[in-house]
Design a protein around this motif. Structure first.
Motif, PDB file in Angstrom:
ATOM      1  N   LEU A   1      18.465   7.341  51.585  1.00 30.66           N
ATOM      2  CA  LEU A   1      17.586   7.173  50.427  1.00 30.66           C
ATOM      3  C   LEU A   1      17.023   8.498  49.932  1.00 30.66           C
ATOM      4  O   LEU A   1      16.931   8.734  48.724  1.00 30.66           O
ATOM      5  CB  LEU A   1      16.433   6.232  50.786  1.00 30.66           C
ATOM      6  CG  LEU A   1      16.805   4.790  51.106  1.00 30.66           C
ATOM      7  CD1 LEU A   1      15.574   4.037  51.596  1.00 30.66           C
ATOM      8  CD2 LEU A   1      17.401   4.093  49.896  1.00 30.66           C
ATOM      9  N   LEU A   2      16.627   9.373  50.877  1.00 27.21           N
ATOM     10  CA  LEU A   2      15.994  10.636  50.497  1.00 27.21           C
ATOM     11  C   LEU A   2      17.002  11.676  50.041  1.00 27.21           C
ATOM     12  O   LEU A   2      16.705  12.518  49.197  1.00 27.21           O
ATOM     13  CB  LEU A   2      15.185  11.187  51.676  1.00 27.21           C
ATOM     14  CG  LEU A   2      14.072  10.279  52.209  1.00 27.21           C
ATOM     15  CD1 LEU A   2      13.357  10.958  53.372  1.00 27.21           C
ATOM     16  CD2 LEU A   2      13.076   9.933  51.110  1.00 27.21           C
ATOM     17  N   LYS A   3      18.194  11.635  50.606  1.00 24.73           N
ATOM     18  CA  LYS A   3      19.225  12.609  50.257  1.00 24.73           C
ATOM     19  C   LYS A   3      20.545  11.897  50.001  1.00 24.73           C
ATOM     20  O   LYS A   3      21.547  12.162  50.648  1.00 24.73           O
ATOM     21  CB  LYS A   3      19.400  13.635  51.384  1.00 24.73           C
ATOM     22  CG  LYS A   3      18.149  14.455  51.666  1.00 24.73           C
ATOM     23  CD  LYS A   3      18.397  15.454  52.790  1.00 24.73           C
ATOM     24  CE  LYS A   3      17.149  16.270  53.075  1.00 24.73           C
ATOM     25  NZ  LYS A   3      17.365  17.249  54.172  1.00 24.73           N
ATOM     26  N   PRO A   4      20.551  10.980  49.043  1.00 22.79           N
ATOM     27  CA  PRO A   4      21.780  10.230  48.770  1.00 22.79           C
ATOM     28  C   PRO A   4      22.867  11.145  48.259  1.00 22.79           C
ATOM     29  O   PRO A   4      22.606  12.121  47.563  1.00 22.79           O
ATOM     30  CB  PRO A   4      21.350   9.223  47.696  1.00 22.79           C
ATOM     31  CG  PRO A   4      20.184   9.883  47.029  1.00 22.79           C
ATOM     32  CD  PRO A   4      19.472  10.635  48.102  1.00 22.79           C
ATOM     33  N   LYS A   5      24.093  10.839  48.633  1.00 16.82           N
ATOM     34  CA  LYS A   5      25.227  11.639  48.194  1.00 16.82           C
ATOM     35  C   LYS A   5      25.634  11.216  46.792  1.00 16.82           C
ATOM     36  O   LYS A   5      25.748  10.028  46.493  1.00 16.82           O
ATOM     37  CB  LYS A   5      26.416  11.466  49.147  1.00 16.82           C
ATOM     38  CG  LYS A   5      26.108  11.936  50.570  1.00 16.82           C
ATOM     39  CD  LYS A   5      25.777  13.423  50.609  1.00 16.82           C
ATOM     40  CE  LYS A   5      25.501  13.889  52.023  1.00 16.82           C
ATOM     41  NZ  LYS A   5      25.123  15.310  52.082  1.00 16.82           N
ATOM     42  N   ALA A   6      25.854  12.206  45.947  1.00 12.39           N
ATOM     43  CA  ALA A   6      26.319  11.903  44.593  1.00 12.39           C
ATOM     44  C   ALA A   6      27.754  11.418  44.644  1.00 12.39           C
ATOM     45  O   ALA A   6      28.472  11.643  45.610  1.00 12.39           O
ATOM     46  CB  ALA A   6      26.205  13.147  43.717  1.00 12.39           C
ATOM     47  N   SER A   7      28.159  10.741  43.595  1.00 10.22           N
ATOM     48  CA  SER A   7      29.509  10.189  43.533  1.00 10.22           C
ATOM     49  C   SER A   7      30.562  11.254  43.710  1.00 10.22           C
ATOM     50  O   SER A   7      30.456  12.369  43.215  1.00 10.22           O
ATOM     51  CB  SER A   7      29.710   9.501  42.178  1.00 10.22           C
ATOM     52  OG  SER A   7      31.053   9.203  41.955  1.00 10.22           O
ATOM     53  N   SER A   8      31.646  10.895  44.395  1.00  8.72           N
ATOM     54  CA  SER A   8      32.724  11.855  44.619  1.00  8.72           C
ATOM     55  C   SER A   8      33.447  12.214  43.331  1.00  8.72           C
ATOM     56  O   SER A   8      34.223  13.155  43.288  1.00  8.72           O
ATOM     57  CB  SER A   8      33.742  11.270  45.608  1.00  8.72           C
ATOM     58  OG  SER A   8      34.301  10.070  45.099  1.00  8.72           O
ATOM     59  N   SER A   9      33.203  11.451  42.255  1.00 11.77           N
ATOM     60  CA  SER A   9      33.852  11.750  40.981  1.00 11.77           C
ATOM     61  C   SER A   9      33.197  12.910  40.255  1.00 11.77           C
ATOM     62  O   SER A   9      33.706  13.415  39.273  1.00 11.77           O
ATOM     63  CB  SER A   9      33.836  10.515  40.074  1.00 11.77           C
ATOM     64  OG  SER A   9      32.517  10.165  39.741  1.00 11.77           O
ATOM     65  N   ILE A  10      32.000  13.350  40.738  1.00 15.48           N
ATOM     66  CA  ILE A  10      31.319  14.465  40.090  1.00 15.48           C
ATOM     67  C   ILE A  10      32.102  15.740  40.316  1.00 15.48           C
ATOM     68  O   ILE A  10      32.549  16.027  41.408  1.00 15.48           O
ATOM     69  CB  ILE A  10      29.895  14.622  40.635  1.00 15.48           C
ATOM     70  CG1 ILE A  10      29.062  13.401  40.249  1.00 15.48           C
ATOM     71  CG2 ILE A  10      29.231  15.875  40.112  1.00 15.48           C
ATOM     72  CD1 ILE A  10      27.657  13.424  40.769  1.00 15.48           C
ATOM     73  N   CYS A  11      32.257  16.507  39.289  1.00 16.33           N
ATOM     74  CA  CYS A  11      33.000  17.760  39.387  1.00 16.33           C
ATOM     75  C   CYS A  11      32.192  18.786  40.168  1.00 16.33           C
ATOM     76  O   CYS A  11      31.142  19.222  39.724  1.00 16.33           O
ATOM     77  CB  CYS A  11      33.314  18.284  37.984  1.00 16.33           C
ATOM     78  SG  CYS A  11      34.173  19.856  37.968  1.00 16.33           S
ATOM     79  N   ALA A  12      32.683  19.176  41.330  1.00 18.12           N
ATOM     80  CA  ALA A  12      31.924  20.065  42.213  1.00 18.12           C
ATOM     81  C   ALA A  12      31.642  21.411  41.569  1.00 18.12           C
ATOM     82  O   ALA A  12      30.670  22.079  41.902  1.00 18.12           O
ATOM     83  CB  ALA A  12      32.693  20.263  43.516  1.00 18.12           C
ATOM     84  N   ALA A  13      32.485  21.831  40.626  1.00 15.73           N
ATOM     85  CA  ALA A  13      32.300  23.140  40.000  1.00 15.73           C
ATOM     86  C   ALA A  13      31.055  23.176  39.123  1.00 15.73           C
ATOM     87  O   ALA A  13      30.516  24.239  38.852  1.00 15.73           O
ATOM     88  CB  ALA A  13      33.529  23.490  39.158  1.00 15.73           C
ATOM     89  N   GLN A  14      30.593  22.010  38.654  1.00 18.05           N
ATOM     90  CA  GLN A  14      29.459  21.988  37.745  1.00 18.05           C
ATOM     91  C   GLN A  14      28.134  21.698  38.445  1.00 18.05           C
ATOM     92  O   GLN A  14      27.076  22.068  37.973  1.00 18.05           O
ATOM     93  CB  GLN A  14      29.682  20.906  36.661  1.00 18.05           C
ATOM     94  CG  GLN A  14      31.060  20.893  36.042  1.00 18.05           C
ATOM     95  CD  GLN A  14      31.444  22.205  35.417  1.00 18.05           C
ATOM     96  OE1 GLN A  14      30.600  22.951  34.961  1.00 18.05           O
ATOM     97  NE2 GLN A  14      32.728  22.499  35.397  1.00 18.05           N
ATOM     98  N   VAL A  15      28.168  21.016  39.569  1.00 18.17           N
ATOM     99  CA  VAL A  15      26.959  20.513  40.187  1.00 18.17           C
ATOM    100  C   VAL A  15      26.154  21.532  40.969  1.00 18.17           C
ATOM    101  O   VAL A  15      24.939  21.391  41.066  1.00 18.17           O
ATOM    102  CB  VAL A  15      27.298  19.301  41.089  1.00 18.17           C
ATOM    103  CG1 VAL A  15      26.062  18.764  41.776  1.00 18.17           C
ATOM    104  CG2 VAL A  15      27.943  18.212  40.257  1.00 18.17           C
ATOM    105  N   PRO A  16      26.724  22.569  41.579  1.00 20.32           N
ATOM    106  CA  PRO A  16      25.930  23.477  42.406  1.00 20.32           C
ATOM    107  C   PRO A  16      24.719  24.095  41.712  1.00 20.32           C
ATOM    108  O   PRO A  16      23.834  24.600  42.395  1.00 20.32           O
ATOM    109  CB  PRO A  16      26.940  24.562  42.803  1.00 20.32           C
ATOM    110  CG  PRO A  16      28.232  23.848  42.839  1.00 20.32           C
ATOM    111  CD  PRO A  16      28.149  22.880  41.678  1.00 20.32           C
ATOM    112  N   LEU A  17      24.667  24.071  40.389  1.00 24.42           N
ATOM    113  CA  LEU A  17      23.472  24.539  39.696  1.00 24.42           C
ATOM    114  C   LEU A  17      22.235  23.794  40.186  1.00 24.42           C
ATOM    115  O   LEU A  17      21.134  24.328  40.198  1.00 24.42           O
ATOM    116  CB  LEU A  17      23.621  24.336  38.187  1.00 24.42           C
ATOM    117  CG  LEU A  17      24.559  25.285  37.451  1.00 24.42           C
ATOM    118  CD1 LEU A  17      24.713  24.843  36.007  1.00 24.42           C
ATOM    119  CD2 LEU A  17      24.057  26.706  37.521  1.00 24.42           C
TER     120      LEU A  17
END
Length: 226
Positions: free
Chosen positions: A81-97
């Motif tokens: 609940l506190l650190k839920p994993k985002a969907s695997s469909s999210i593009c990893a190149a954009q999310v690290p921001l």
């Protein structure tokens, strides 16, 4: 365009009104914006920091964080609940921001040591058949990753051959000369000399500000960059 670990975009600013009219953006920025819709609520609360949240969700987050583990079901843990994993469909190149520690290109799944046909994403889960911990890791290949390999997909949500227009309220549409002129008329811009082009870069700090502003304001780009 991306600059090292940052995403860049070009703003058109009405200096008299001190307002961003729109931004000229590439695929990387539009993918970043669309990815915001994929973030779990628990993740949004945590990365914005609980104490800056408007409303009561921060209190709910605190309640879970402070709850003793003895009150949780055996197969449950707070991180789900506190650190839920985002969907695997999210593009990893954009999310690290925003999600330096939340996104992994490899999802981990587990089975029990007797390999009953059950899988879990928590190695502390208990197999309903043999009652052993499901701690044996098994490989997981995301459907999206397979598609990208087979189709030569560039990843993300939108195509990279197009330039996009992002409005101050984050409305997005393909860029065109006609739409730009129409917007100048819509905003009643009479003095072209009052317009200023400015290239800005979006990093971790700006990404957090943009996420927060998107939940509170209709003038997001102006709030973040001016």
């Amino acid at each position: 365009m991306a600059t090292s670990n940052k995403v860049s975009l070009k703003l058109l600013i009405d200096t008299k009104a001190n307002k961003v009219l729109f931004a000229e953006a590439g695929k990387d920025f539009v993918d970043f914006l669309f990815n915001l819709l994929s973030l779990p609520v628990g993740t949004v609360i945590r990365i914005l920091t609980k104490h800056s949240m408007v409303g009561s969700l921060g209190n709910l987050y605190d309640s879970i964080e402070n709850l003793n583990n003895t009150y949780l079901q055996p197969n449950q843990n707070k991180d789900s609940l506190l650190k839920p994993k985002a969907s695997s469909s999210i593009c990893a190149a954009q999310v690290p921001l925003l999600l330096a520690d939340d996104i992994s290109p490899d999802r981990k799944l587990y089975m029990c040591k007797t390999f009953h046909l059950n899988v879990a994403d928590d190695p502390k889960a208990v197999c309903p058949n043999c009652k052993h911990y499901m701690s044996t890791e098994v490989p997981y290949i995301a459907r999206e990753a397979v598609k990208e390999v087979l189709n030569g997909d560039e990843g993300g949500f939108v195509k990279g051959v197009v330039t996009y227009m992002v409005m101050d309220d984050l409305a997005v549409k393909p860029m065109s000369a006609i739409s730009s002129i129409a917007l100048l008329s819509k905003f009643n811009v009479k003095e072209v000399g009052a317009l200023e082009e400015r290239v800005v870069h979006l990093g971790m700090d700006e990404g957090l500000k943009l996420l927060k502003a998107s939940l509170q304001s209709k003038t997001v780009l102006t709030s973040v960059f001016l």
